[in-house]
Design a protein around this motif. Structure first.
Motif, PDB file in Angstrom:
ATOM      1  N   UNK A  61      30.918  36.346  44.903  1.00 58.40           N
ATOM      2  CA  UNK A  61      32.760  36.205  45.695  1.00 58.40           C
ATOM      3  C   UNK A  61      33.828  37.277  46.207  1.00 58.40           C
ATOM      4  N   UNK A  62      34.489  37.371  46.944  1.00 53.73           N
ATOM      5  CA  UNK A  62      35.070  38.014  47.920  1.00 53.73           C
ATOM      6  C   UNK A  62      36.183  37.598  47.532  1.00 53.73           C
ATOM      7  N   UNK A  63      36.530  38.942  46.170  1.00 52.16           N
ATOM      8  CA  UNK A  63      37.495  38.208  44.680  1.00 52.16           C
ATOM      9  C   UNK A  63      37.429  39.741  44.799  1.00 52.16           C
ATOM     10  N   UNK A  64      38.790  40.481  44.560  1.00 51.00           N
ATOM     11  CA  UNK A  64      38.419  41.699  43.566  1.00 51.00           C
ATOM     12  C   UNK A  64      38.627  41.521  42.812  1.00 51.00           C
ATOM     13  N   UNK A  72      35.768  42.974  48.727  1.00 52.68           N
ATOM     14  CA  UNK A  72      36.806  43.003  48.602  1.00 52.68           C
ATOM     15  C   UNK A  72      36.300  43.179  46.978  1.00 52.68           C
ATOM     16  N   UNK A 100      27.444  34.191  47.377  1.00 56.35           N
ATOM     17  CA  UNK A 100      28.066  32.926  48.254  1.00 56.35           C
ATOM     18  C   UNK A 100      28.792  32.616  49.314  1.00 56.35           C
ATOM     19  N   UNK A 101      30.012  33.514  48.665  1.00 54.95           N
ATOM     20  CA  UNK A 101      31.031  33.751  50.182  1.00 54.95           C
ATOM     21  C   UNK A 101      30.334  34.886  51.651  1.00 54.95           C
ATOM     22  N   UNK A 102      31.299  34.641  52.059  1.00 54.67           N
ATOM     23  CA  UNK A 102      30.761  35.696  53.456  1.00 54.67           C
ATOM     24  C   UNK A 102      30.764  37.164  52.691  1.00 54.67           C
ATOM     25  N   UNK A 103      29.230  37.721  53.301  1.00 56.91           N
ATOM     26  CA  UNK A 103      28.764  38.878  52.573  1.00 56.91           C
ATOM     27  C   UNK A 103      29.462  39.881  53.052  1.00 56.91           C
ATOM     28  N   UNK A 162      31.970  30.557  37.825  1.00 53.34           N
ATOM     29  CA  UNK A 162      31.758  31.939  38.033  1.00 53.34           C
ATOM     30  C   UNK A 162      32.840  32.256  38.733  1.00 53.34           C
ATOM     31  N   UNK A 163      33.076  31.451  39.345  1.00 56.08           N
ATOM     32  CA  UNK A 163      34.107  32.182  39.935  1.00 56.08           C
ATOM     33  C   UNK A 163      35.355  33.077  39.442  1.00 56.08           C
ATOM     34  N   UNK A 164      36.546  32.114  38.677  1.00 51.46           N
ATOM     35  CA  UNK A 164      37.488  33.431  37.778  1.00 51.46           C
ATOM     36  C   UNK A 164      38.482  32.529  38.826  1.00 51.46           C
ATOM     37  N   UNK A 197      32.837  40.357  53.755  1.00 44.06           N
ATOM     38  CA  UNK A 197      33.548  40.683  52.791  1.00 44.06           C
ATOM     39  C   UNK A 197      34.027  40.390  51.480  1.00 44.06           C
TER      40      UNK A 197
END
Lengths: 643, 256
Positions: free
Chosen positions: B32-35, B78, B69-72, B192-194, B74
């Motif tokens: 995921x594109x998360x910090x 991120x 899953x999200x943009x690779x 699993x995204x939190x 990114x």
């Protein structure tokens, strides 16, 4: 170095920057990525984009102030932009040269003669500006009414009556014309009275970007050329970029370029509204191309490679001259100059426009807005398929600013931003909309790139805090692009008793905007024939061996029984298996059901932000079983969904 | 990081798993594109330390990959993974389309002729899985076996219809040298995204194992689950891919 060489260097220089800015509009920190490159510079230099958005929206986004530089320079130097800066102009210039290089001087001269149709671009300019300036005209027309109800009307009627009297007196000998003039004035009065209901009929829309060469070239590069080239090279993106309806953008672009093989600089001469604007601006330019003496040898070589078809040998058409300086180069007697005096052979005054044409363009432009909105697209018939990016202004304000340059779609890291097609109306054509099926993952939660690149703030440059409703925006909550709706007729757990909930899993909101309700779907009913160790033999069943031991299937007593479900660990064609201690609790003769545990997704509209990750990930690959539409989008209170 | 060093030490050091000149692939969870502080992706500090250790024991090349899953791009940026790889001297290989090859796993029902991310494995002889412990609504938990999901291409989401079987088959697909399950902080809800620090809980455990089934079985306890709650563990054990009874392996325990 001759002036023509300098011009060529300038054209290559600016074209190279233009291409480079397009390449570097990728998020990242490398020098070849977006890290402070002024990627909007050409759009900001464009006075048509600036004037159009100023007229339509009543304000000028700060970066567009660059256009003042272009305007000032054009007023002093003439249409320098067309042959020295404009990247689209450079492409035409090159192709026109390519097409004509084998032709003789006579043929080339013939192709570079002025044509009455060169007036078309001025009409286009006026029409486009009128469409953008509808509201300004509306305010002007309301001015007499603003003087007070009665006196305002009296003033208006007085003016109309005076006009009517004048027209009738002049046309009295020709009764048919007099009748036509009378009817025309009547129509005008009806029209003016309609104008007193603001917002309903008259509006503003910025359509200049459809034909303005800078947005046109930018869009074509962003959405056609670069994706096509990178599909082969694979340098910029991990997977190929797709843009819906890009064929139409490509068609316009390629057709415009190919026309050079019929007439050089076809687009610049006949179509380009920016060139027209600069022609008008540069009409009184201080410096101008012209002849030194009224009499010369008359070889007419100056007209052989005249890019603007402005007849430098004859009476020069100042507004058509694109300052290519070819005539200065080809004249053997240095008769042609670029100086502060008028051409000795005389100049044509303003472009050859008919009054009728001008009025028609202006009226069509103003009328275009209500005509385009007759279908109610700004009212009750708004399109839920038009999902605008985060930070986009409300629709009426959005179309006052969007240039259709495609910068937002270029920078979007996921490729979800797409050019809208004609099916959403001419006003929406090539404006950004989200297509969740394209790209790598809907609108990314931690991204606000589109608003920060938008040259006119049709998409506002929001912060992450504003987008996500954090910090000072906690009270306002996150920006919503729309709402996801589960299509229960297509969703696997709803319609087909198959477990799935990929949408719930991928929902990036915390707590998730997709909740699940747990149900147990009955697959079959049967009676236990026998119990042998772990194996429960069932009567009259034919099961696919091994398929029920996946952890999702359970055995329970018929009718739900005591609510106790025992997880199957495997199965044969006529039996199911349980853990030994569980099997021991079953006995022959019991009526049982094999059930599947389902989690059925349901959207909590109060939390859904419409990002579309769920739609992107839905395994129903065609028409998705969960889809986002624009209901409940933050930018429009009228489209809210919840109480 | 100290936990990683101590844990590896207790198992005889990383050199007992890697030889000089090995080419190592680390499969991270960059989904995921998360910090990184949201714990949805592999901890970049842990990753950097692991890469450095691999290089320190003589690995010739350390490749890091995932098909998120999200943009690779990114995701790698991120999550901090891209920077960690760069600073530690690894090679990040993005999931380019040409790297996928149709693959059939012998004896599998689902992974048949399915595109699998092969390119990054070119020349690789040691594979390490490195991922966090996460809540997962559909399967119960996302741990080391589920981490291989990121090697699948195509419209892999259809496998969620039979999530436990696909996870077990993924364990058939990849027989890792080592799996490292990061339960120092676990995602206990909204997985699993939190998406919020509230979804995380300090569980203070780092599991290093050559047996991915046992690692997941132990990891389940961090989410207050038993292996019996997670059918894929039983299925994988039944396929002989590892042991669901992690206690029987007598794991070495180091407390810091």
């Amino acid at each position: 170095m001759g002036i023509v060489t300098v011009r060529r260097v300038s054209q290559v220089f600016f074209l190279a920057w233009f291409l480079w800015f397009c390449v570097v509009s990728s998020l990242g920190e490398h020098y070849w990525q977006l890290r402070g490159w002024p990627v909007n510079w050409f759009l900001q230099l464009d006075p048509l984009a600036a004037l159009g958005s100023l007229l339509a929206s009543g304000s000028l986004y700060s970066g567009m102030a660059w256009a003042l530089l272009t305007i000032a320079m054009t007023a002093v130097l003439g249409r320098f932009f067309c042959s020295w800066v404009c990247p689209f102009g450079a492409m035409h210039h090159f192709l026109g040269w390519l097409a004509g290089r084998r032709l003789g001087a006579r043929q080339r001269m013939e192709r570079n003669q002025p044509h009455p149709a060169q007036a078309i671009k001025y009409y286009l300019l006026l029409g486009l500006l009128a469409a953008a300036g509808g509201q300004v005209l509306h305010h002007l027309a309301q001015w007499p009414l603003g003087l007070g109800a009665v006196s305002g009307w009296l003033l208006l009627l007085g003016i109309l009556a005076a006009l009517a009297a004048l027209a009738v007196r002049r046309l009295w000998p020709q009764p048919r014309q007099a009748l036509a003039a009378g009817l025309g004035l009547l129509a005008l009065m009806v029209g003016l009275s309609l104008w007193s209901s603001p917002g309903e009929v008259i509006g503003a829309t910025l359509l200049t970007g459809l034909l303005d060469p800078i947005p046109l070239a930018q869009r074509s590069l962003n959405l056609v050329l670069l994706p096509a080239l990178d599909a082969a090279a694979g340098q910029l993106w991990v997977s190929a970029r797709h843009y819906q309806g890009a064929w139409l953008i490509a068609l316009v672009f390629i057709a415009a370029l190919l026309m050079n093989f019929i007439v050089p600089r076809f687009y610049c001469r006949f179509v380009c509204p920016l060139g027209a604007l600069m022609g008008l601006l540069g009409h009184w330019a201080l410096w101008r191309v012209g002849r030194r003496e009224a009499k010369c040898k008359g070889c007419q070589l100056c007209e052989v490679s005249c890019e603007g078809a402005c007849e430098p040998f004859h009476r020069l058409r100042q507004s058509e001259c694109v300052l290519c300086m070819n005539c200065l180069d080809t004249c053997r007697d240095a008769q042609m100059t670029y100086a502060t005096r008028r051409s000795a052979a005389g100049e044509e005054p303003l472009p050859d426009l008919s009054r009728r044409g001008v009025v028609l363009s202006l009226v069509s432009g103003v009328a275009a807005v209500p005509a385009l909105r007759l279908g109610g697209i700004m009212g009750p018939n708004w399109s839920p398929a038009l999902i605008r990016p985060p930070g986009a202004l409300a629709e009426a304000q959005f179309v006052e600013r969007c240039l259709k340059c495609g910068q937002c779609m270029r920078v979007c890291p996921t490729n979800v931003l797409q050019p809208a097609g004609l099916e959403l109306g001419l006003e929406a054509l090539w404006t950004p909309t989200l297509n969740m099926r394209i790209g790598s993952s809907g609108c990314q939660l931690n991204c606000v790139a589109c608003g920060h690149i938008c040259p006119t703030a049709a998409i506002r440059p929001i912060t992450l805090d504003e987008k996500r409703g954090l910090g000072g925006f906690a009270k306002a909550g996150p920006l919503r692009l729309g709402t996801a709706f589960v299509d229960r007729g297509r969703c696997l757990p709803w319609a087909m008793d198959r477990p799935c909930i990929v949408c719930q899993e991928n929902c990036p909101v915390s707590p998730k905007a997709i909740i699940t309700r747990e149900v147990y779907g009955v697959l079959l009913r049967s009676r236990i024939k026998d119990v042998k160790g772990q194996t429960i033999l069932l009567a009259g069943v034919d099961l696919p061996p091994g398929r029920l031991g996946t952890g999702d299937y359970f055995l329970q007593l018929a009718g739900g029984g005591s609510g106790v479900r025992r997880r199957l660990t495997g199965n044969g064609a006529d039996n199911v298996k349980l853990l030994p201690e569980e099997a021991a609790r079953m006995s022959p003769g019991q009526d049982v059901e094999v059930v599947v545990r389902l989690q059925q997704p349901q959207v909590d509209a109060s939390r859904c932000i419409g990002c579309g990750v769920c739609e992107h990930e839905c395994p129903v690959s065609g028409l998705r079983a969960i889809r986002v539409t624009a209901e409940n989008e933050s930018r429009s209170a009228k489209r809210s969904l919840l109480l | 990081m100290a936990a990683l060093r101590a844990g590896l030490q207790a198992l005889g050091g990383l050199e007992s798993f890697l030889q000089k000149g090995d080419q190592v692939l680390i499969k991270v969870n960059a989904g995921f594109a998360t910090p990184p502080n949201l714990g949805a992706t592999t901890n970049p500090e842990l990753l950097a330390e692991l890469i450095k250790q691999c290089l320190a024991v003589g690995a010739q090349r350390v490749v890091i990959t995932d098909n998120p899953i999200n943009d690779p791009q990114s995701c790698f940026t991120l999550s901090g993974i891209g920077q960690a790889v760069q600073s530690a001297g690894g090679v990040l290989v993005p999931p380019l389309e040409r790297y996928f090859r149709p693959t059939t796993v012998e004896g599998a029902r689902l992974i048949r002729d399915w595109p699998v991310l092969y390119g990054p494995f070119e020349g690789v002889n040691k594979v390490i899985g490195l991922c966090p412990v996460k809540d997962h609504h559909r399967s119960g938990a996302s741990m080391t076996m589920k981490n291989w999901y990121g090697l699948l291409g195509g419209r892999r989401n259809i496998f969620h219809q039979d999530i436990h079987t696909i996870i077990a088959e993924l364990a058939m697909l990849v027989r890792p040298t080592l799996v490292i399950l990061d339960g120092v902080v676990s995602m206990i809800s909204n997985g699993p995204t939190g998406g919020s620090p509230d979804d995380l809980k300090a569980t203070g455990t780092l599991i290093i194992s050559t047996d991915q089934v046992a690692a997941d079985a132990l990891g389940a306890t961090l989410l207050d689950k038993t292996p019996a709650d997670l059918p894929f563990i039983g299925q994988a054990a039944a396929l002989g891919l590892g042991s669901a009874d992690w206690r029987s392996l007598k794991p070495a325990q180091v407390s810091l």
